[in-house]
Enzyme design. Sequence first.
Site, PDB file in Angstrom:
ATOM      1  CB  THR A 108       7.778   8.916  -1.497  1.00 21.52           C
ATOM      2  OG1 THR A 108       8.364   8.148  -2.542  1.00 21.52           O
ATOM      3  CG2 THR A 108       8.333  10.324  -1.557  1.00 21.52           C
ATOM      4  CB  THR A 125       2.863   7.516  -5.180  1.00 25.01           C
ATOM      5  OG1 THR A 125       4.215   7.708  -5.621  1.00 25.01           O
ATOM      6  CG2 THR A 125       2.556   8.444  -4.020  1.00 25.01           C
TER       7      THR A 125
END
Length: 333
Positions: free
Chosen positions: A15, A98
Amino acid sequence: MPDSKKVALIGTGGTIAAVGAGPFDLIDYDDNGHMLDVGELLAVLPALPDGVEVFTVALPPISSTGIYFEHWQKLVELCAELEASHPDLTGIVITHGTASMEETAYFLNLTLKTRVPVVMVGSQRPASALSSDAPLNLYNAIRVATMNEARGAGVLVVLNDEIHSARDVTKTSTYRLQTFRSPDFGVLGHCDADEVAFYRQPVRRHAPNTEFDLAQTRTLPSVGIAYSHTGSDGCVIRALTAAGMPGIVLAAFAPGCYSSAEAAALHDAVAKGVVVVISSRAGSGRVGDGIEIRRAGMIAADNLNPQKARLLLALALTKTSDIDEIRRMFQTY
């Protein structure tokens, strides 16, 4: 500049490097198919920390849900190569998605042989988002990688102005910026505007001084995870055993208990030579090394969550299948 510090920035995607369709694209940004390479990501920063030189190393971007042993091998090899080829290297920062960051961080914490600090960083919002956390997280990770306190602390994870130990940290929320937590022991330190402040150091054994060496490891044994729930009949445990898994981790009811049907399936697995580790689904707290677990020939995971217990068990199985020796490893790492 005599006091300059050199940091290697390895990009793996995630991300933190994603570019969405617009500033409010906070969920479907992967569908846009646009990702910054690590050089472009670094260029997002308006400035580098004073006295720090950063050079980039690009790896093929990959979703963190797809990262596994071959990618971890590459990271371990790459970190060693960077340290050997840059004698003045101060630290290494690795960008990462993540979703599985805690697993990559813990695996590296058990296998890296490099002595410079290694810091992992990601973000909850893509680089293109309004109020993205990507730039500041990256900036802070670079700062941490240059700190004397980071040397010898094992692999670190930096997000949301916080410094975490790879062993302790876990992702606890889907979208919130404060998702990464170390439930039992808290952060190691903070990244504030005026300084990076450390307050404690990890005690459990960690990189680079571990007994696990990927140079001697060609494959990672398969270890499955079963999840305790009311009404569980042990079918997942039996399926993992039938699949030939050499190890099974049970995400048990807190503080490490399971149904009678699960107990029967676990005892059958142990009788067939499967190494069984009992973790907890609670998210924090130790599983005690109690009489029932020992009598059944199983191992308590201490306070490792199921996904980290799985990694330690897999690495342990590359060296031994002796229960007492693996139990020692869980008490050491």
